[in-house]
Scaffold this active site. Structure first.
Site, PDB file in Angstrom:
ATOM      1  N   GLY A 152       0.786  -1.228   0.000  1.00  0.00           N
ATOM      2  CA  GLY A 152       0.000   0.000   0.000  1.00  0.00           C
ATOM      3  C   GLY A 152       0.819   1.280   0.000  1.00  0.00           C
ATOM      4  N   LYS A 153       2.137   1.187   0.105  1.00  0.00           N
ATOM      5  CA  LYS A 153       2.971   2.401   0.127  1.00  0.00           C
ATOM      6  C   LYS A 153       3.010   3.050  -1.252  1.00  0.00           C
ATOM      7  CE  LYS A 153       4.268   1.414   4.369  1.00  0.00           C
ATOM      8  NZ  LYS A 153       3.644   2.069   5.532  1.00  0.00           N
TER       9      LYS A 153
END
Length: 365
Positions: free
Chosen positions: A185-186
């Site tokens: 998700g970064k």
């Protein structure tokens, strides 16, 4: 309309062929640990961060832990960390045997309040971890100044800030070493867990590389009591594809954040603040309201994804009850934990989705 909190589909659709090509390339070579893809990614990411060295590792928590170990921080030592952060920041300190010392954040930036750091320094303090929270750099000049005064190390927790700038300089190049997470998700996410350490210190880089490889820089020769934390070839190959696109993806996040900030007009919402010294990369777009639970329910009812990040500050987590820090001791962290809520922000969001979120928030009473 339904707006998910996050979607990888638009981003991954654009690079699908390159990802498959990289998979086939690594698969056909039958070399999956510490090969040429890792070496290439480390060189490319170090250059991206305007730093000399990058060491791939298993995840962001390991990256922080390896840096602390690299600086020989351990039992009896103290490390200053913000209370408003993900628990990995504090856990890395605990894993070394050192003690995390929590400091309140600034209410505008949500990052550690540099004006409060000095009073937390003791004879046992060895380092300050500066978290660049939500994608915005901490006030690193002030932190470095305090560190220099007391001969402390400055460790950047850059897990949410890939590509962010502080006074025109890249995060990852601002302290003694920096830890990155490439959790999917970064802003720069792998297709699984992954992380890296970035530094300009050759001696530290060599030590961290050995520490993450069972304490060995030569097979069966173990210098340190290390652990196994290595970035594998497949994830390195995928990250190389994504790194080429990170600038474009970050600019899109900035565009979405600007639309939110310009469009949201509700007088019961506190919008995020971008400090004059920073170029925020908006890993998260975080607003505040004293009626958070009502807002979350309202957004859910209107099928707008939202997440409450860090509803319990670090000093009040059961995991740190042995520190005996009373509620009310860090009032800003506690206030933030009760009021923040994150809105959808991801590459590929359509303008009608962004406008729908804005309109629904402005209609909320």
């Amino acid at each position: 309309m339904k707006v998910p909190f996050v979607s990888f589909e638009p981003m991954h659709k654009e690079i699908e062929n390159e990802i498959y090509d990289q998979f086939r390339s690594v698969y056909s070579r039958n070399w999956f640990i510490q090969g040429e893809e890792l070496s290439k990614f480390e060189n490319e990411f170090a250059e991206f961060c305007d730093s000399n060295y990058c060491i791939g590792c298993g995840n962001g928590l390991d990256a922080l832990y390896l840096i602390l170990r690299g600086f020989d921080i351990g039992a009896g030592d103290e490390v200053i960390v913000p209370s408003n952060t993900y628990i990995a920041t504090a856990l890395a300190v605990s894993y070394t045997g050192a003690k995390p010392i929590f400091v309140d954040p600034d209410l505008k930036t949500y990052n550690i309040n540099s004006e409060l750091i000095e009073r937390a320094v003791t004879s046992r303090t060895k380092a300050i971890i500066a978290v660049h929270l939500y994608g915005q750099p901490a006030d690193i000049d002030e932190i470095n100044s305090i560190a220099k005064k007391y001969d402390l190390k400055v460790i950047e927790d850059s897990a949410q800030a890939h590509g962010a700038l502080y006074k025109g300089k890249k995060v990852g190049s601002l302290g003694d070493a920096s830890a990155f997470s490439f959790y999917p998700g970064k802003n720069l996410g792998a297709l699984g867990d992954a992380g890296a350490v970035v530094t300009n210190n050759r001696e530290l880089a060599d030590k961290i590389r050995a520490l993450g490889n069972y304490g060995s820089s030569k097979k069966y020769h173990h210098i340190y009591k290390g652990n196994n934390s290595r970035l594998d070839e497949m994830q390195a190959a995928f990250l190389r594809v994504k790194l080429k696109n990170l600038g474009k993806w970050n600019e899109e996040r900035r565009r979405i954040a600007q639309k939110y900030s310009e469009g949201i007009s509700s007088d019961i919402i506190f919008k995020p603040y971008e400090a004059h010294y920073s170029m925020h990369v908006w890993h998260l777009y975080v607003i505040r309201t004293e009626r958070r639970e009502e807002l979350s329910s309202y957004l859910n009812m209107n099928e707008i994804g939202n997440v409450i990040h860090y509803p319990i500050p670090m000093h009040l987590q059961s995991a740190y009850k042995e520190l005996n820090i009373e509620e009310g001791s860090l009032p800003i962290a506690e206030k933030i934990s009760k009021e923040v809520i994150s809105l959808p922000i991801w590459y590929g969001m359509k303008d009608e989705e962004i406008n729908y979120v804005i309109d629904k928030i402005n209609s909320w009473r």
